[in-house]
Design an enzyme around this catalytic site. Sequence first.
Site, PDB file in Angstrom:
ATOM      1  N   ARG A 115     -16.506  -4.193 -17.887  1.00  0.00           N
ATOM      2  CA  ARG A 115     -18.001  -4.281 -17.534  1.00  0.00           C
ATOM      3  C   ARG A 115     -18.154  -5.873 -17.051  1.00  0.00           C
ATOM      4  O   ARG A 115     -17.750  -6.730 -17.946  1.00  0.00           O
ATOM      5  CB  ARG A 115     -18.931  -3.821 -18.444  1.00  0.00           C
ATOM      6  CG  ARG A 115     -20.312  -3.901 -17.939  1.00  0.00           C
ATOM      7  CD  ARG A 115     -21.115  -3.028 -19.019  1.00  0.00           C
ATOM      8  NE  ARG A 115     -21.268  -3.473 -20.326  1.00  0.00           N
ATOM      9  CZ  ARG A 115     -22.270  -3.096 -21.070  1.00  0.00           C
ATOM     10  NH1 ARG A 115     -23.231  -2.068 -20.633  1.00  0.00           N
ATOM     11  NH2 ARG A 115     -22.529  -3.596 -22.295  1.00  0.00           N
ATOM     12  N   SER A 116     -18.580  -6.152 -15.957  1.00  0.00           N
ATOM     13  CA  SER A 116     -19.193  -7.464 -15.526  1.00  0.00           C
ATOM     14  C   SER A 116     -20.656  -7.762 -15.750  1.00  0.00           C
ATOM     15  O   SER A 116     -21.526  -7.894 -16.557  1.00  0.00           O
ATOM     16  CB  SER A 116     -18.509  -7.952 -14.372  1.00  0.00           C
ATOM     17  OG  SER A 116     -17.053  -8.245 -14.467  1.00  0.00           O
ATOM     18  N   GLY A 118     -22.582  -4.579 -15.119  1.00  0.00           N
ATOM     19  CA  GLY A 118     -23.183  -3.539 -15.360  1.00  0.00           C
ATOM     20  C   GLY A 118     -24.137  -2.532 -14.533  1.00  0.00           C
ATOM     21  O   GLY A 118     -24.689  -1.686 -14.776  1.00  0.00           O
ATOM     22  N   ASP A 120     -22.953  -0.639 -12.130  1.00  0.00           N
ATOM     23  CA  ASP A 120     -22.421   0.441 -11.330  1.00  0.00           C
ATOM     24  C   ASP A 120     -23.321   1.698 -11.528  1.00  0.00           C
ATOM     25  O   ASP A 120     -24.043   1.911 -12.812  1.00  0.00           O
ATOM     26  CB  ASP A 120     -21.227   0.862 -12.355  1.00  0.00           C
ATOM     27  CG  ASP A 120     -20.313   1.945 -11.682  1.00  0.00           C
ATOM     28  OD1 ASP A 120     -19.143   1.819 -11.240  1.00  0.00           O
ATOM     29  OD2 ASP A 120     -20.668   3.476 -11.776  1.00  0.00           O
ATOM     30  N   GLY A 187     -17.902  -9.552 -10.998  1.00  0.00           N
ATOM     31  CA  GLY A 187     -16.634  -9.022 -11.020  1.00  0.00           C
ATOM     32  C   GLY A 187     -16.920  -7.684 -10.244  1.00  0.00           C
ATOM     33  O   GLY A 187     -15.905  -7.224  -9.570  1.00  0.00           O
ATOM     34  N   ILE A 246     -10.128  -8.279 -13.397  1.00  0.00           N
ATOM     35  CA  ILE A 246     -10.414  -9.738 -12.564  1.00  0.00           C
ATOM     36  C   ILE A 246     -11.034 -10.678 -13.469  1.00  0.00           C
ATOM     37  O   ILE A 246     -11.964 -10.572 -14.127  1.00  0.00           O
ATOM     38  CB  ILE A 246     -11.410  -9.273 -11.176  1.00  0.00           C
ATOM     39  CG1 ILE A 246     -11.112  -8.211 -10.474  1.00  0.00           C
ATOM     40  CG2 ILE A 246     -11.789 -10.808 -10.533  1.00  0.00           C
ATOM     41  CD1 ILE A 246     -10.125  -8.498  -9.529  1.00  0.00           C
ATOM     42  N   TYR A 481     -21.931   1.684  -4.177  1.00  0.00           N
ATOM     43  CA  TYR A 481     -22.963   2.718  -4.288  1.00  0.00           C
ATOM     44  C   TYR A 481     -22.325   3.933  -4.816  1.00  0.00           C
ATOM     45  O   TYR A 481     -22.434   4.987  -4.384  1.00  0.00           O
ATOM     46  CB  TYR A 481     -23.731   3.023  -3.033  1.00  0.00           C
ATOM     47  CG  TYR A 481     -24.568   2.068  -2.257  1.00  0.00           C
ATOM     48  CD1 TYR A 481     -24.853   0.830  -3.070  1.00  0.00           C
ATOM     49  CD2 TYR A 481     -25.201   2.147  -0.990  1.00  0.00           C
ATOM     50  CE1 TYR A 481     -25.654  -0.037  -2.428  1.00  0.00           C
ATOM     51  CE2 TYR A 481     -25.918   1.112  -0.606  1.00  0.00           C
ATOM     52  CZ  TYR A 481     -26.228  -0.015  -1.176  1.00  0.00           C
ATOM     53  OH  TYR A 481     -27.095  -0.716  -0.941  1.00  0.00           O
TER      54      TYR A 481
HETATM   55  C1  LIG Z   1     -30.296  -3.031  -8.850  1.00  0.00           C
HETATM   56  C2  LIG Z   1     -29.018  -3.047  -7.996  1.00  0.00           C
HETATM   57  C3  LIG Z   1     -28.882  -3.610  -6.679  1.00  0.00           C
HETATM   58  C4  LIG Z   1     -27.603  -3.691  -6.223  1.00  0.00           C
HETATM   59  N1  LIG Z   1     -27.773  -4.286  -5.055  1.00  0.00           N
HETATM   60  C5  LIG Z   1     -26.633  -4.414  -4.139  1.00  0.00           C
HETATM   61  C6  LIG Z   1     -26.558  -5.068  -2.860  1.00  0.00           C
HETATM   62  O1  LIG Z   1     -27.565  -5.858  -2.624  1.00  0.00           O
HETATM   63  N2  LIG Z   1     -25.219  -5.307  -2.181  1.00  0.00           N
HETATM   64  C7  LIG Z   1     -24.353  -4.687  -2.782  1.00  0.00           C
HETATM   65  O2  LIG Z   1     -23.417  -4.830  -2.280  1.00  0.00           O
HETATM   66  N3  LIG Z   1     -24.248  -3.884  -3.843  1.00  0.00           N
HETATM   67  C8  LIG Z   1     -25.687  -3.985  -4.469  1.00  0.00           C
HETATM   68  N4  LIG Z   1     -25.582  -3.168  -5.826  1.00  0.00           N
HETATM   69  C9  LIG Z   1     -24.274  -2.239  -6.192  1.00  0.00           C
HETATM   70  C10 LIG Z   1     -23.371  -3.211  -7.032  1.00  0.00           C
HETATM   71  O3  LIG Z   1     -22.595  -4.155  -6.051  1.00  0.00           O
HETATM   72  C11 LIG Z   1     -22.330  -2.385  -7.654  1.00  0.00           C
HETATM   73  O4  LIG Z   1     -22.921  -1.673  -8.520  1.00  0.00           O
HETATM   74  C12 LIG Z   1     -21.257  -3.510  -8.176  1.00  0.00           C
HETATM   75  O5  LIG Z   1     -20.130  -2.547  -8.567  1.00  0.00           O
HETATM   76  C13 LIG Z   1     -21.805  -4.142  -9.609  1.00  0.00           C
HETATM   77  O6  LIG Z   1     -21.027  -5.078 -10.154  1.00  0.00           O
HETATM   78  P1  LIG Z   1     -21.288  -5.320 -11.819  1.00  0.00           P
HETATM   79  O7  LIG Z   1     -20.295  -6.200 -12.035  1.00  0.00           O
HETATM   80  O8  LIG Z   1     -22.797  -5.520 -12.096  1.00  0.00           O
HETATM   81  O9  LIG Z   1     -21.129  -3.881 -12.237  1.00  0.00           O
HETATM   82  P2  LIG Z   1     -20.076  -3.049 -13.331  1.00  0.00           P
HETATM   83  O10 LIG Z   1     -20.894  -2.064 -13.895  1.00  0.00           O
HETATM   84  O11 LIG Z   1     -19.950  -4.307 -14.293  1.00  0.00           O
HETATM   85  O12 LIG Z   1     -18.869  -2.676 -12.595  1.00  0.00           O
HETATM   86  C14 LIG Z   1     -18.719  -2.073 -11.453  1.00  0.00           C
HETATM   87  C15 LIG Z   1     -17.442  -1.559 -11.482  1.00  0.00           C
HETATM   88  O13 LIG Z   1     -16.431  -2.475 -11.245  1.00  0.00           O
HETATM   89  C16 LIG Z   1     -15.436  -2.682 -12.362  1.00  0.00           C
HETATM   90  N5  LIG Z   1     -15.468  -4.039 -12.741  1.00  0.00           N
HETATM   91  C17 LIG Z   1     -16.560  -4.739 -13.050  1.00  0.00           C
HETATM   92  N6  LIG Z   1     -15.842  -6.075 -13.501  1.00  0.00           N
HETATM   93  C18 LIG Z   1     -14.549  -5.771 -13.104  1.00  0.00           C
HETATM   94  C19 LIG Z   1     -13.528  -6.990 -13.494  1.00  0.00           C
HETATM   95  N7  LIG Z   1     -13.711  -8.193 -13.889  1.00  0.00           N
HETATM   96  N8  LIG Z   1     -12.183  -6.385 -13.042  1.00  0.00           N
HETATM   97  C20 LIG Z   1     -12.052  -5.290 -12.766  1.00  0.00           C
HETATM   98  N9  LIG Z   1     -13.063  -4.390 -12.317  1.00  0.00           N
HETATM   99  C21 LIG Z   1     -14.332  -4.648 -12.722  1.00  0.00           C
HETATM  100  C22 LIG Z   1     -16.106  -1.852 -13.260  1.00  0.00           C
HETATM  101  O14 LIG Z   1     -15.171  -1.412 -14.174  1.00  0.00           O
HETATM  102  C23 LIG Z   1     -16.590  -0.652 -12.442  1.00  0.00           C
HETATM  103  O15 LIG Z   1     -15.693   0.152 -11.837  1.00  0.00           O
HETATM  104  C24 LIG Z   1     -26.611  -3.062  -6.482  1.00  0.00           C
HETATM  105  C25 LIG Z   1     -26.834  -2.434  -7.724  1.00  0.00           C
HETATM  106  C26 LIG Z   1     -27.793  -2.389  -8.574  1.00  0.00           C
HETATM  107  C27 LIG Z   1     -27.959  -1.434  -9.762  1.00  0.00           C
END
Ligand SMILES: Cc1cc2nc3c(=O)[nH]c(=O)nc-3n(C[C@H](O)[C@H](O)[C@H](O)COP(=O)(O)OP(=O)(O)OC[C@H]3O[C@@H](n4cnc5c(N)ncnc54)[C@H](O)[C@@H]3O)c2cc1C
Length: 540
Positions: A115-116, A118, A120, A187, A246, A481
């Site tokens: 989780r980076s 969160g 997802d 991430g 990553i 998404y």
């Molecule tokens: C409110 C909101 C707004 C959003 N707006 C946009 C937007 O404008 N543009 C866009 O492109 N997307 C957007 N998203 C989607 C977002 O980019 C994805 O949900 C993205 O995966 C989130 O990254 P995270 O690190 O926060 O998520 P996480 O929930 O931490 O991770 C998402 C996925 O990536 C994997 N992962 C995370 N960190 C790592 C790591 N360090 N190494 C390997 N795998 C990892 C996780 O295991 C999981 O499968 C939005 C989502 C939300 C909830």
Amino acid sequence: MGHSSPLPHLSIPLIFPLILLLLHISASWAAPDPVYTSFVQCFSARTKQPSLISQIVYAQNNPSYTSVLRAYIRNARFNTTSTPKPVIIVTPTQESHVQASVLCSKQSGIRIRIRSGGHDYEGVSYVSQEPYIILDMFNLRSVAVDMKEQTAWVQAGATIGELYYRISEKSKVHGFPSAVCPTVGVGGNLCGGGYGFMLRKYGTTADNILDAKMVDVNGRILDRNSMGEDLFWALRGGGGASFGVILAYKINLVAVPPKVTVFRVERTLEESATDIVYRWQHVAPNTDENLFMRMLIQPVTSPVKKGEMTIRASIVALFLGTADDVVALLGKEFPELGLKKEDTREMSWIESIVWVYNGNVTSPNVLLNREPDSATFGKRKSDYVQTPIPKDGLEGLWKRMIEIGETGLAFNPYGGKMSQIPASAVPFPHRAGNLFKIQYSVNWKDGGIEAENNFTAQAKNLYGYMTPFVSKNPRSAFLNYRDLDIGINHHGNNSYEEGKVYGTMYFHENFDRLVKVKTEVDPENFFRNEQSIPPLPRKA
Ligand SMILES: Cc1cc2nc3c(=O)[nH]c(=O)nc-3n(C[C@H](O)[C@H](O)[C@H](O)COP(=O)(O)OP(=O)(O)OC[C@H]3O[C@@H](n4cnc5c(N)ncnc54)[C@H](O)[C@@H]3O)c2cc1C
Ligand SMILES: *[C@@H]1O[C@H](CO)[C@@H](O)[C@H](O)[C@H]1NC(C)=O
Ligand SMILES: *[C@@H]1O[C@H](CO)[C@@H](O)[C@H](O)[C@H]1NC(C)=O
Ligand SMILES: *[C@@H]1O[C@H](CO)[C@@H](O)[C@H](O)[C@H]1NC(C)=O
Ligand SMILES: *[C@@H]1O[C@H](CO)[C@@H](O)[C@H](O)[C@H]1NC(C)=O
């Protein structure tokens, strides 16, 4: 002197039982989970920092466990008592802790969820049906901007808002084409493709990655040079969680003008919203690549007919140029919109990020805020549109949206740079031929399985209605998404055939190359989730 004292030699074996004893006590005499015990023993031995364990490794009986778990839950659907919980949460403060986590969870026979930020949409980064630990990256969040090179190294646990903020501290004429929402994690966003309001000018986030640092299944730290071009390719949009952890990405900063222009124009059905949306489909994907006009569509109460619902279409736009130029441009290309200079506002790029985020120009300090602004229940789905939706198709859509109520659509225009990048350049394949991407969102405020079933069914219903108007064979979807309606296997041990269902929708032809990389770097499928890339079965 000269001789090593016997004490240090004894200290390691002495400390382990001591830690375990303390754990027993803090567990209120409950028997410690055997996985926890084995993990902690392994982790202490590898990191050689037993005294730090209590601040890095959280068992379920740790008083901080729940608050650490909740800190990066961004969807109330996965915040219930029946949501599966990790046996352990590890919050590394050093890269070596990540290496130890991978090796020790493998040794203890337990899965890892990474989780980076969160964000997802299906909680895949912190929920699993198999016994698991969460590797929570939020402490690893440094951003090192190199203005001479016009690059930055950013750790996975940083948020996109922090990244933007650190870039703007160093330069007012550089930016980065990443997420709209600043609380999104680096991430997940970068390894899943990623996009924002500079998509048509600079492509996706993944198109602007120069290097990556990753921990592989053997606990080794690899960079672009040592991992090779195939794996590096996979990490730019193929979803990192299939290949390793990553640690950081090196990114390419892009040029932004000192002043950009933003505007928001809204129309309800009574103000010809249908005509505006219809025309938008022709203009937004074909106009100057410096202009990004997102279309947001929502049911609202009618301002004219008391007690009735209507549809509001809002264009929220960023132009990498002056107000005069964008008003002149749209006067020619989109006269129906009637954009006037009073509708626009000039500001710095970093202010435009804040403006898009909260509709206001407050201090960019808000980008450093990690607290979410809401905690609703939500479901998202995505589609790609390749031919304009006819007006009667739009009208049918409005009718269904009004029935659901708590729903919204975001249309994000493609074209520009997106059409010039080959579909195989990185795993993210949605390039030439796409007019725009749709995000369907349904939100609700009260928990319970009834409401969840009700509203997720509504989302599916809307998606079903759109079938004739969107991409086919495959019906494309955007990995970031995440949508578990499209192919799910709760064990994460997807066969190639199972993976091909969602893999083709997310990656098209790139799926097979991702499978090849996966088979090479993680043949035992240690890094897996409901929608990870499956390895090919091993030859007998
Ligand atoms: C409110 C909101 C707004 C959003 N707006 C946009 C937007 O404008 N543009 C866009 O492109 N997307 C957007 N998203 C989607 C977002 O980019 C994805 O949900 C993205 O995966 C989130 O990254 P995270 O690190 O926060 O998520 P996480 O929930 O931490 O991770 C998402 C996925 O990536 C994997 N992962 C995370 N960190 C790592 C790591 N360090 N190494 C390997 N795998 C990892 C996780 O295991 C999981 O499968 C939005 C989502 C939300 C909830
Ligand atoms: C999770 O639940 C806690 C306790 O009810 C609440 O404070 C928090 O806001 C919730 N978070 C989300 C994202 O639902
Ligand atoms: C932000 O917007 C709100 C209302 O939309 C307004 O009350 C407030 O003054 C604005 N703040 C700034 C700094 O512009
Ligand atoms: C089901 O969804 C509809 C809107 O589509 C809503 O009016 C109704 O209250 C919901 N029912 C439940 C039980 O959540
Ligand atoms: C996945 O795991 C489940 C549970 O262990 C098992 O029943 C199923 O056969 C496995 N599937 C594959 C493709 O290995």
